[in-house]
Design a protein around this motif. Structure first.
Motif, PDB file in Angstrom:
ATOM      1  N   TYR A  60       0.848  -1.197   0.000  1.00  0.00           N
ATOM      2  CA  TYR A  60       0.000   0.000   0.000  1.00  0.00           C
ATOM      3  C   TYR A  60       0.880   1.241   0.000  1.00  0.00           C
ATOM      4  O   TYR A  60       1.886   1.304   0.718  1.00  0.00           O
ATOM      5  CB  TYR A  60      -0.910   0.042   1.231  1.00  0.00           C
ATOM      6  CG  TYR A  60      -2.071  -0.914   1.141  1.00  0.00           C
ATOM      7  CD1 TYR A  60      -3.263  -0.557   0.510  1.00  0.00           C
ATOM      8  CD2 TYR A  60      -1.969  -2.189   1.680  1.00  0.00           C
ATOM      9  CE1 TYR A  60      -4.317  -1.440   0.412  1.00  0.00           C
ATOM     10  CE2 TYR A  60      -3.024  -3.088   1.602  1.00  0.00           C
ATOM     11  CZ  TYR A  60      -4.188  -2.707   0.961  1.00  0.00           C
ATOM     12  OH  TYR A  60      -5.232  -3.598   0.870  1.00  0.00           O
ATOM     13  N   LEU A  61       0.495   2.205  -0.821  1.00  0.00           N
ATOM     14  CA  LEU A  61       1.085   3.528  -0.720  1.00  0.00           C
ATOM     15  C   LEU A  61       0.314   4.285   0.357  1.00  0.00           C
ATOM     16  O   LEU A  61      -0.895   4.480   0.238  1.00  0.00           O
ATOM     17  CB  LEU A  61       1.002   4.276  -2.050  1.00  0.00           C
ATOM     18  CG  LEU A  61       1.583   5.696  -2.002  1.00  0.00           C
ATOM     19  CD1 LEU A  61       3.105   5.638  -1.911  1.00  0.00           C
ATOM     20  CD2 LEU A  61       1.140   6.509  -3.216  1.00  0.00           C
ATOM     21  N   LEU A  62       1.012   4.668   1.416  1.00  0.00           N
ATOM     22  CA  LEU A  62       0.422   5.458   2.486  1.00  0.00           C
ATOM     23  C   LEU A  62       0.846   6.911   2.320  1.00  0.00           C
ATOM     24  O   LEU A  62       1.949   7.195   1.828  1.00  0.00           O
ATOM     25  CB  LEU A  62       0.866   4.940   3.855  1.00  0.00           C
ATOM     26  CG  LEU A  62       0.682   3.439   4.121  1.00  0.00           C
ATOM     27  CD1 LEU A  62       1.145   3.103   5.540  1.00  0.00           C
ATOM     28  CD2 LEU A  62      -0.748   3.015   3.902  1.00  0.00           C
ATOM     29  N   PRO A  94       5.010  18.948   1.258  1.00  0.00           N
ATOM     30  CA  PRO A  94       3.650  18.802   1.784  1.00  0.00           C
ATOM     31  C   PRO A  94       3.224  17.377   2.071  1.00  0.00           C
ATOM     32  O   PRO A  94       2.281  17.159   2.844  1.00  0.00           O
ATOM     33  CB  PRO A  94       2.775  19.414   0.680  1.00  0.00           C
ATOM     34  CG  PRO A  94       3.571  19.244  -0.578  1.00  0.00           C
ATOM     35  CD  PRO A  94       5.010  19.382  -0.154  1.00  0.00           C
ATOM     36  N   TRP A  95       3.899  16.393   1.448  1.00  0.00           N
ATOM     37  CA  TRP A  95       3.469  15.002   1.625  1.00  0.00           C
ATOM     38  C   TRP A  95       4.664  14.091   1.886  1.00  0.00           C
ATOM     39  O   TRP A  95       5.726  14.216   1.251  1.00  0.00           O
ATOM     40  CB  TRP A  95       2.734  14.494   0.383  1.00  0.00           C
ATOM     41  CG  TRP A  95       1.412  15.153   0.176  1.00  0.00           C
ATOM     42  CD1 TRP A  95       1.115  16.144  -0.721  1.00  0.00           C
ATOM     43  CD2 TRP A  95       0.209  14.898   0.901  1.00  0.00           C
ATOM     44  NE1 TRP A  95      -0.193  16.509  -0.601  1.00  0.00           N
ATOM     45  CE2 TRP A  95      -0.776  15.763   0.390  1.00  0.00           C
ATOM     46  CE3 TRP A  95      -0.116  14.017   1.932  1.00  0.00           C
ATOM     47  CZ2 TRP A  95      -2.081  15.778   0.860  1.00  0.00           C
ATOM     48  CZ3 TRP A  95      -1.415  14.027   2.417  1.00  0.00           C
ATOM     49  CH2 TRP A  95      -2.387  14.892   1.882  1.00  0.00           C
ATOM     50  N   LEU A  96       4.453  13.165   2.804  1.00  0.00           N
ATOM     51  CA  LEU A  96       5.384  12.055   3.013  1.00  0.00           C
ATOM     52  C   LEU A  96       4.653  10.790   2.600  1.00  0.00           C
ATOM     53  O   LEU A  96       3.538  10.523   3.068  1.00  0.00           O
ATOM     54  CB  LEU A  96       5.814  11.966   4.471  1.00  0.00           C
ATOM     55  CG  LEU A  96       6.843  10.869   4.802  1.00  0.00           C
ATOM     56  CD1 LEU A  96       8.144  11.090   4.036  1.00  0.00           C
ATOM     57  CD2 LEU A  96       7.118  10.817   6.301  1.00  0.00           C
ATOM     58  N   LEU A  97       5.245  10.030   1.703  1.00  0.00           N
ATOM     59  CA  LEU A  97       4.640   8.814   1.166  1.00  0.00           C
ATOM     60  C   LEU A  97       5.455   7.609   1.619  1.00  0.00           C
ATOM     61  O   LEU A  97       6.682   7.673   1.689  1.00  0.00           O
ATOM     62  CB  LEU A  97       4.590   8.868  -0.363  1.00  0.00           C
ATOM     63  CG  LEU A  97       3.926  10.113  -0.977  1.00  0.00           C
ATOM     64  CD1 LEU A  97       4.034  10.069  -2.497  1.00  0.00           C
ATOM     65  CD2 LEU A  97       2.482  10.227  -0.533  1.00  0.00           C
ATOM     66  N   GLY A 147      -2.012  10.004  11.559  1.00  0.00           N
ATOM     67  CA  GLY A 147      -1.543  10.877  10.484  1.00  0.00           C
ATOM     68  C   GLY A 147      -1.396  10.192   9.136  1.00  0.00           C
ATOM     69  O   GLY A 147      -1.322  10.867   8.111  1.00  0.00           O
ATOM     70  N   TRP A 148      -1.359   8.849   9.119  1.00  0.00           N
ATOM     71  CA  TRP A 148      -1.210   8.120   7.857  1.00  0.00           C
ATOM     72  C   TRP A 148      -2.577   7.684   7.333  1.00  0.00           C
ATOM     73  O   TRP A 148      -3.471   7.353   8.099  1.00  0.00           O
ATOM     74  CB  TRP A 148      -0.362   6.865   8.046  1.00  0.00           C
ATOM     75  CG  TRP A 148       1.095   7.109   8.310  1.00  0.00           C
ATOM     76  CD1 TRP A 148       1.741   7.008   9.514  1.00  0.00           C
ATOM     77  CD2 TRP A 148       2.089   7.474   7.356  1.00  0.00           C
ATOM     78  NE1 TRP A 148       3.075   7.287   9.359  1.00  0.00           N
ATOM     79  CE2 TRP A 148       3.321   7.571   8.047  1.00  0.00           C
ATOM     80  CE3 TRP A 148       2.060   7.729   5.976  1.00  0.00           C
ATOM     81  CZ2 TRP A 148       4.514   7.920   7.404  1.00  0.00           C
ATOM     82  CZ3 TRP A 148       3.246   8.066   5.343  1.00  0.00           C
ATOM     83  CH2 TRP A 148       4.453   8.164   6.060  1.00  0.00           C
ATOM     84  N   SER A 149      -2.715   7.645   6.018  1.00  0.00           N
ATOM     85  CA  SER A 149      -3.917   7.099   5.386  1.00  0.00           C
ATOM     86  C   SER A 149      -3.508   6.320   4.151  1.00  0.00           C
ATOM     87  O   SER A 149      -2.455   6.573   3.547  1.00  0.00           O
ATOM     88  CB  SER A 149      -4.894   8.215   5.004  1.00  0.00           C
ATOM     89  OG  SER A 149      -4.304   9.104   4.069  1.00  0.00           O
ATOM     90  N   LYS A 150      -4.334   5.332   3.776  1.00  0.00           N
ATOM     91  CA  LYS A 150      -4.050   4.531   2.581  1.00  0.00           C
ATOM     92  C   LYS A 150      -4.413   5.335   1.334  1.00  0.00           C
ATOM     93  O   LYS A 150      -5.511   5.861   1.219  1.00  0.00           O
ATOM     94  CB  LYS A 150      -4.842   3.229   2.623  1.00  0.00           C
ATOM     95  CG  LYS A 150      -4.339   2.228   3.649  1.00  0.00           C
ATOM     96  CD  LYS A 150      -5.145   0.934   3.593  1.00  0.00           C
ATOM     97  CE  LYS A 150      -4.637  -0.080   4.612  1.00  0.00           C
ATOM     98  NZ  LYS A 150      -5.423  -1.335   4.599  1.00  0.00           N
ATOM     99  N   ALA A 151      -3.472   5.401   0.390  1.00  0.00           N
ATOM    100  CA  ALA A 151      -3.700   6.155  -0.836  1.00  0.00           C
ATOM    101  C   ALA A 151      -3.930   5.243  -2.036  1.00  0.00           C
ATOM    102  O   ALA A 151      -4.858   5.456  -2.811  1.00  0.00           O
ATOM    103  CB  ALA A 151      -2.518   7.089  -1.110  1.00  0.00           C
ATOM    104  N   THR A 152      -3.093   4.219  -2.199  1.00  0.00           N
ATOM    105  CA  THR A 152      -3.165   3.368  -3.381  1.00  0.00           C
ATOM    106  C   THR A 152      -2.724   1.946  -3.051  1.00  0.00           C
ATOM    107  O   THR A 152      -1.646   1.759  -2.483  1.00  0.00           O
ATOM    108  CB  THR A 152      -2.240   3.901  -4.502  1.00  0.00           C
ATOM    109  OG1 THR A 152      -2.567   5.251  -4.805  1.00  0.00           O
ATOM    110  CG2 THR A 152      -2.372   3.067  -5.772  1.00  0.00           C
TER     111      THR A 152
END
Length: 206
Positions: free
Chosen positions: A87-89, A174-177, A191-196
Motif C-alpha cells: 500500500y502507498l500510504l 507537503p506530503w510524506l509517502l 496521520g497516515w492514510s491509505k492512498a493506493t
C-alpha cells in the motif's frame, strides 16, 4: 501490453531510485525497471482495462489501483500468481510523529546518498534498522524500514519513520509517502492514510 493510457504518478520514479533500479518506458503509462546489472525485470503500471501481452523476460508486475478481476484472471491463465499486496500510504509531515526516544544504548545515523538519504539505528554499534528516503519536487517517499532483529522492532521502525517525517517537514514538502507491506499498512499510526493499493504478481516458474 495494451492498456488505457494513464500517466504514472511522480512517486513511482522515486520508488525505482529507492531500490537502486534503472527505469525505462516501453509504452505510455508503463515503467520497466531492472537491477543495476540488468536482471530482475519488473513492469509497473495501473491495472489494465483491455487484453494485454507481457514480454517474456518480465518476471514481476507491480499493479496500481483497484484490482481488475478480468485482467487478474487473464494473468492467472497466462501463468502469473499473486505474490503480495503493498500500500502507498500518505501523510502530511506536520501531522506525523517526528521524534521517538531510543534506548540509551541506541544511536541514529544519517547519510545522504546520490538518489536518497539513509537513516540507520544501531544498538551497541550493531545496525538494527535502516531506511531510505527519496525527495521529489513536492513529496518525500520512503519504503518500509529494514529490520535486523532489534530488541524493540516497533520503536526502531518508528524512529526511522519519525526522522524522515521531520526531514520532510524541514524541507517544506507537503506530503510524506510510504510504500508499506500489507501487515504494516494494517497498523496505521496517527496521520497516515491509505492512498493506493499495489498488487505484486510473479510469473509462475515452469
Amino acid at each position: 501490453m495494451s492498456t488505457s493510457v494513464r500517466d504514472l504518478p511522480a512517486w513511482t520514479h522515486g520508488y525505482t531510485k529507492l531500490r537502486d533500479r534503472i527505469e525505462s518506458f516501453p509504452a505510455p503509462g508503463l515503467m520497466r525497471s531492472v537491477n543495476e546489472d540488468g536482471t530482475d525485470i519488473e513492469l509497473l503500471g495501473y491495472w489494465p482495462q483491455n487484453p494485454w501481452q507481457i514480454a517474456s523476460d518480465v518476471n514481476r508486475l507491480m499493479l496500481l489501483g483497484a484490482r481488475n478481476e478480468k485482467a487478474a484472471q487473464t494473468l492467472t491463465d497466462a501463468g502469473w500468481h499473486h505474490e503480495a499486496t503493498l500500500y502507498l500510504l500518505a501523510g502530511q509531515p506536520e501531522e506525523l510523529e517526528q521524534v521517538v526516544k531510543l534506548a540509551d544504548t541506541s544511536v541514529l545515523f544519517e547519510a545522504p546518498m546520490d538518489h536518497y538519504d539513509v537513516v540507520e539505528v544501531a544498538d551497541f554499534d550493531r545496525p538494527v534498522a535502516r531506511g531510505r528516503m527519496h525527495m521529489g519536487e513536492n513529496y518525500a517517499l520512503i519504503s518500509d524500514p529494514d529490520l535486523f532483529s532489534p530488541a524493540d522492532p516497533e520503536t526502531a521502525r518508528r524512529a526511522i519513520l519519525a526522522n524522515f517525517a521531520l526531514a520532510a517537514y524541514q524541507h517544506g514538502l507537503p506530503w510524506l509517502l510510504l510504500v508499506a507491506s500489507e501487515e504494516n499498512a494494517s497498523k496505521l499510526a496517527t496521520g497516515w492514510s491509505k492512498a493506493t493499493p499495489i498488487e505484486v504478481m510473479m510469473r509462475t516458474s515452469a
